[in-house]
Design a protein around this motif. Structure first.
Motif, PDB file in Angstrom:
ATOM      1  N   TYR A 160      56.201  32.971  69.737  1.00  0.00           N
ATOM      2  CA  TYR A 160      57.040  32.351  70.760  1.00  0.00           C
ATOM      3  C   TYR A 160      56.187  32.149  72.007  1.00  0.00           C
ATOM      4  O   TYR A 160      55.430  33.040  72.382  1.00  0.00           O
ATOM      5  CB  TYR A 160      58.198  33.267  71.154  1.00  0.00           C
ATOM      6  CG  TYR A 160      59.160  33.627  70.046  1.00  0.00           C
ATOM      7  CD1 TYR A 160      60.082  32.704  69.568  1.00  0.00           C
ATOM      8  CD2 TYR A 160      59.175  34.912  69.513  1.00  0.00           C
ATOM      9  CE1 TYR A 160      60.990  33.059  68.578  1.00  0.00           C
ATOM     10  CE2 TYR A 160      60.082  35.269  68.523  1.00  0.00           C
ATOM     11  CZ  TYR A 160      60.985  34.338  68.059  1.00  0.00           C
ATOM     12  OH  TYR A 160      61.882  34.684  67.091  1.00  0.00           O
TER      13      TYR A 160
ATOM     14  N   VAL B 265      54.069  35.478  72.345  1.00  0.00           N
ATOM     15  CA  VAL B 265      54.425  36.707  71.635  1.00  0.00           C
ATOM     16  C   VAL B 265      54.232  36.422  70.152  1.00  0.00           C
ATOM     17  O   VAL B 265      54.888  35.533  69.606  1.00  0.00           O
ATOM     18  CB  VAL B 265      55.913  37.085  71.863  1.00  0.00           C
ATOM     19  CG1 VAL B 265      56.275  38.298  71.023  1.00  0.00           C
ATOM     20  CG2 VAL B 265      56.187  37.340  73.319  1.00  0.00           C
TER      21      VAL B 265
ATOM     22  N   SER C 127      62.611  48.607  67.384  1.00  0.00           N
ATOM     23  CA  SER C 127      63.150  47.427  68.040  1.00  0.00           C
ATOM     24  C   SER C 127      62.007  46.615  68.662  1.00  0.00           C
ATOM     25  O   SER C 127      61.110  47.180  69.278  1.00  0.00           O
ATOM     26  CB  SER C 127      64.128  47.908  69.119  1.00  0.00           C
ATOM     27  OG  SER C 127      64.593  46.807  69.819  1.00  0.00           O
ATOM     28  N   GLY C 128      62.013  45.306  68.440  1.00  0.00           N
ATOM     29  CA  GLY C 128      60.985  44.437  69.014  1.00  0.00           C
ATOM     30  C   GLY C 128      59.778  44.227  68.118  1.00  0.00           C
ATOM     31  O   GLY C 128      58.846  43.513  68.489  1.00  0.00           O
TER      32      GLY C 128
ATOM     33  N   GLY D 267      59.697  42.610  65.287  1.00  0.00           N
ATOM     34  CA  GLY D 267      59.686  41.299  64.637  1.00  0.00           C
ATOM     35  C   GLY D 267      60.586  41.165  63.421  1.00  0.00           C
ATOM     36  O   GLY D 267      60.508  40.164  62.704  1.00  0.00           O
ATOM     37  N   LYS D 268      61.482  42.115  63.197  1.00  0.00           N
ATOM     38  CA  LYS D 268      62.314  42.098  61.990  1.00  0.00           C
ATOM     39  C   LYS D 268      63.249  40.891  61.949  1.00  0.00           C
ATOM     40  O   LYS D 268      63.340  40.193  60.940  1.00  0.00           O
ATOM     41  CB  LYS D 268      63.153  43.392  61.896  1.00  0.00           C
ATOM     42  CG  LYS D 268      62.333  44.659  61.928  1.00  0.00           C
ATOM     43  CD  LYS D 268      63.200  45.912  61.845  1.00  0.00           C
ATOM     44  CE  LYS D 268      64.168  46.113  62.989  1.00  0.00           C
ATOM     45  NZ  LYS D 268      63.530  46.396  64.290  1.00  0.00           N
ATOM     46  N   THR D 269      63.956  40.661  63.063  1.00  0.00           N
ATOM     47  CA  THR D 269      64.912  39.550  63.079  1.00  0.00           C
ATOM     48  C   THR D 269      64.178  38.213  62.994  1.00  0.00           C
ATOM     49  O   THR D 269      64.619  37.293  62.291  1.00  0.00           O
ATOM     50  CB  THR D 269      65.787  39.630  64.347  1.00  0.00           C
ATOM     51  OG1 THR D 269      66.542  40.846  64.282  1.00  0.00           O
ATOM     52  CG2 THR D 269      66.745  38.458  64.440  1.00  0.00           C
ATOM     53  N   THR D 270      63.051  38.108  63.670  1.00  0.00           N
ATOM     54  CA  THR D 270      62.259  36.870  63.596  1.00  0.00           C
ATOM     55  C   THR D 270      61.824  36.609  62.156  1.00  0.00           C
ATOM     56  O   THR D 270      61.910  35.476  61.670  1.00  0.00           O
ATOM     57  CB  THR D 270      61.020  36.975  64.514  1.00  0.00           C
ATOM     58  OG1 THR D 270      61.466  37.245  65.845  1.00  0.00           O
ATOM     59  CG2 THR D 270      60.196  35.708  64.476  1.00  0.00           C
TER      60      THR D 270
ATOM     61  N   PRO E 172      53.798  43.011  73.540  1.00  0.00           N
ATOM     62  CA  PRO E 172      53.489  42.142  72.395  1.00  0.00           C
ATOM     63  C   PRO E 172      52.730  40.867  72.767  1.00  0.00           C
ATOM     64  O   PRO E 172      52.202  40.194  71.896  1.00  0.00           O
ATOM     65  CB  PRO E 172      54.862  41.805  71.816  1.00  0.00           C
ATOM     66  CG  PRO E 172      55.827  42.034  72.922  1.00  0.00           C
ATOM     67  CD  PRO E 172      55.234  43.060  73.833  1.00  0.00           C
TER      68      PRO E 172
HETATM   69  N1  ADP Z   1      63.501  33.340  71.247  1.00  0.00           N
HETATM   70  C1  ADP Z   1      62.509  34.154  71.663  1.00  0.00           C
HETATM   71  N2  ADP Z   1      61.641  33.771  72.637  1.00  0.00           N
HETATM   72  C2  ADP Z   1      60.633  34.573  73.042  1.00  0.00           C
HETATM   73  N3  ADP Z   1      60.398  35.803  72.532  1.00  0.00           N
HETATM   74  C3  ADP Z   1      61.215  36.251  71.568  1.00  0.00           C
HETATM   75  C4  ADP Z   1      62.317  35.461  71.079  1.00  0.00           C
HETATM   76  N4  ADP Z   1      62.963  36.164  70.102  1.00  0.00           N
HETATM   77  C5  ADP Z   1      62.298  37.341  70.005  1.00  0.00           C
HETATM   78  N5  ADP Z   1      61.253  37.392  70.872  1.00  0.00           N
HETATM   79  C6  ADP Z   1      60.269  38.492  71.004  1.00  0.00           C
HETATM   80  O1  ADP Z   1      59.648  38.646  69.729  1.00  0.00           O
HETATM   81  C7  ADP Z   1      59.453  40.014  69.435  1.00  0.00           C
HETATM   82  C8  ADP Z   1      60.168  40.359  68.130  1.00  0.00           C
HETATM   83  O2  ADP Z   1      61.579  40.259  68.328  1.00  0.00           O
HETATM   84  P1  ADP Z   1      62.625  40.464  67.145  1.00  0.00           P
HETATM   85  O3  ADP Z   1      62.216  39.638  65.992  1.00  0.00           O
HETATM   86  O4  ADP Z   1      63.971  40.260  67.700  1.00  0.00           O
HETATM   87  O5  ADP Z   1      62.389  42.012  66.792  1.00  0.00           O
HETATM   88  P2  ADP Z   1      63.379  43.093  66.110  1.00  0.00           P
HETATM   89  O6  ADP Z   1      64.439  42.367  65.350  1.00  0.00           O
HETATM   90  O7  ADP Z   1      62.468  43.917  65.248  1.00  0.00           O
HETATM   91  O8  ADP Z   1      63.927  43.921  67.236  1.00  0.00           O
HETATM   92  C9  ADP Z   1      59.960  40.796  70.649  1.00  0.00           C
HETATM   93  O9  ADP Z   1      58.854  41.061  71.486  1.00  0.00           O
HETATM   94  C10 ADP Z   1      60.919  39.832  71.289  1.00  0.00           C
HETATM   95  O10 ADP Z   1      61.002  40.061  72.680  1.00  0.00           O
END
Ligand code: ADP
Ligand code: MG
Length: 324
Positions: free
Chosen positions: A18, A32, A54-55, A57-60, A283
């Motif tokens: 991102y 990131v 948390s953070g 990258g799981k959801t991504t 990150p």
């Molecule tokens: N839309 C976005 N824009 C910028 N940074 C993002 C976005 N979504 C997530 N991030 C960043 O990407 C990293 C991984 O996030 P995420 O996948 O939500 O992790 P998790 O699900 O493990 O908590 C984090 O540092 C988060 O802040």
């Protein structure tokens, strides 16, 4: 079409970054690297757990696999089809095969729709069923997840959290997917009903021949429902293997620390591993070498300079210079 090697999903070197919003046009562009070189192989009927802070990258990762995001690097192959950059009809076909169960059953259901309408919505959008057929199928799915025909006519606010997650699961199953990605599916629910939802997911997997990717920070949940587990740290898999192997004989210091933080009934598991110290690094500027080295009790000079390669022993992967 089914992949010849029995694989439902193959992910190679997947990366997603991102752009960080700049405060001024003179500031350097920063990224990131939320997912940074991930490999996954999932067989038909298998459940893979994804664990990490948390953070990390799981959801991504889940959103890339579902192609709600287009990855910046790597390859996603679903049932023998490369869907990494799929568009239009190809993407819609892939979306039928993969569904998402959300973390928060309060926020993810439209409060204006009845349960039956919520489950019918994906059928209306992507199936060729008539209105009456779609209605019957939706009610049948709600019954399958343990709700009644009468409850099908109620609105989300008339249900408990666990019941709402049942509706979310019925909705995910509407189009007969092969793969269900569940992102923290029970963490918003009362502890007392978590097991019911996990058992329901396990029963549906058996009955419908589903594969799951289950994201959770709760190792007990992963242990309960998964065949294999991948441990993620800062966008990379540091350890992956059969749940029993990884949890009984963790090889990476990070996995050892995660397990050490869990209160355990088995005294052999009350291991001497150090607790994880410090926070997840920034990150946008990950540490050089092994990104875990600033928090690792075993870190050496090599770890500070060189990122470790992944090595595999008996189907158990680890990315560490000094694995156990
Ligand atoms: N839309 C976005 N824009 C910028 N940074 C993002 C976005 N979504 C997530 N991030 C960043 O990407 C990293 C991984 O996030 P995420 O996948 O939500 O992790 P998790 O699900 O493990 O908590 C984090 O540092 C988060 O802040
Ligand atoms: Mg998340």
């Amino acid at each position: 079409m089914s992949a010849p090697d029995g694989l439902l999903l193959e992910v190679n070197d997947l990366a997603m970054r991102y752009a960080v919003r700049r405060r001024s046009p003179f500031e350097a562009r920063r990224y990131v690297h939320a997912v940074n070189g991930i490999d996954i192989r999932l067989r038909h009927g298998e459940t893979l757990g994804i664990v990490g802070e948390s953070g990390c990258g799981k959801t991504t990762l889940a959103r890339c696999i579902l192609r709600l995001l287009e990855p910046t690097r790597g390859r996603i192959v679903l049932n023998g089809r490369d869907i990494t950059h799929a568009k239009g009809g190809e993407l819609r076909a892939a979306r039928r095969d993969m569904q998402f169960v959300f973390q928060d059953p309060y926020a993810s259901l439209d409060p204006r729709l009845r349960a039956v309408d919520l489950v019918r919505e994906p059928l209306d959008a992507l199936s060729t069923l008539s209105r009456a057929e779609a209605n019957e199928r939706a009610i049948g799915l709600l019954e399958k997840v343990g709700l009644t025909r009468a409850q099908a006519q109620r609105y989300p606010h008339q249900f408990s959290g666990g019941q709402r997650q049942r509706i979310g699961i019925a909705r995910a199953l509407a189009l007969n997917p092969k793969l269900v990605l569940a992102d923290e599916p029970v963490s918003a629910l009362d502890v007392s009903i978590r097991a019911q939802i996990l058992n329901l997911m396990a029963a549906l997997r058996e009955e419908l021949g589903l594969s799951y990717i289950v994201i959770s920070h709760d190792l007990a949940i992963i242990d309960h429902v998964c065949d294999r587990v991948a441990i993620i740290y800062l966008g990379r898999i540091v350890e992956q293997g059969e749940v029993a192997d990884v949890f009984n004989r963790p090889r990476h210091p990070y996995t050892q620390a995660l397990l050490a933080a869990v209160p355990h009934h088995d005294p052999r598991q009350r291991r001497r591993a150090a607790e994880i110290v410090g926070d997840l690094p920034n990150p946008t500027a990950p540490p050089p070498g092994c990104t875990f080295h600033p928090r690792c009790p075993k870190a050496t000079d090599l770890c500070k300079r060189v990122a470790p390669q992944t090595t595999t022993t008996d189907g158990h992967d680890v990315a560490c210079h000094h694995p156990d």
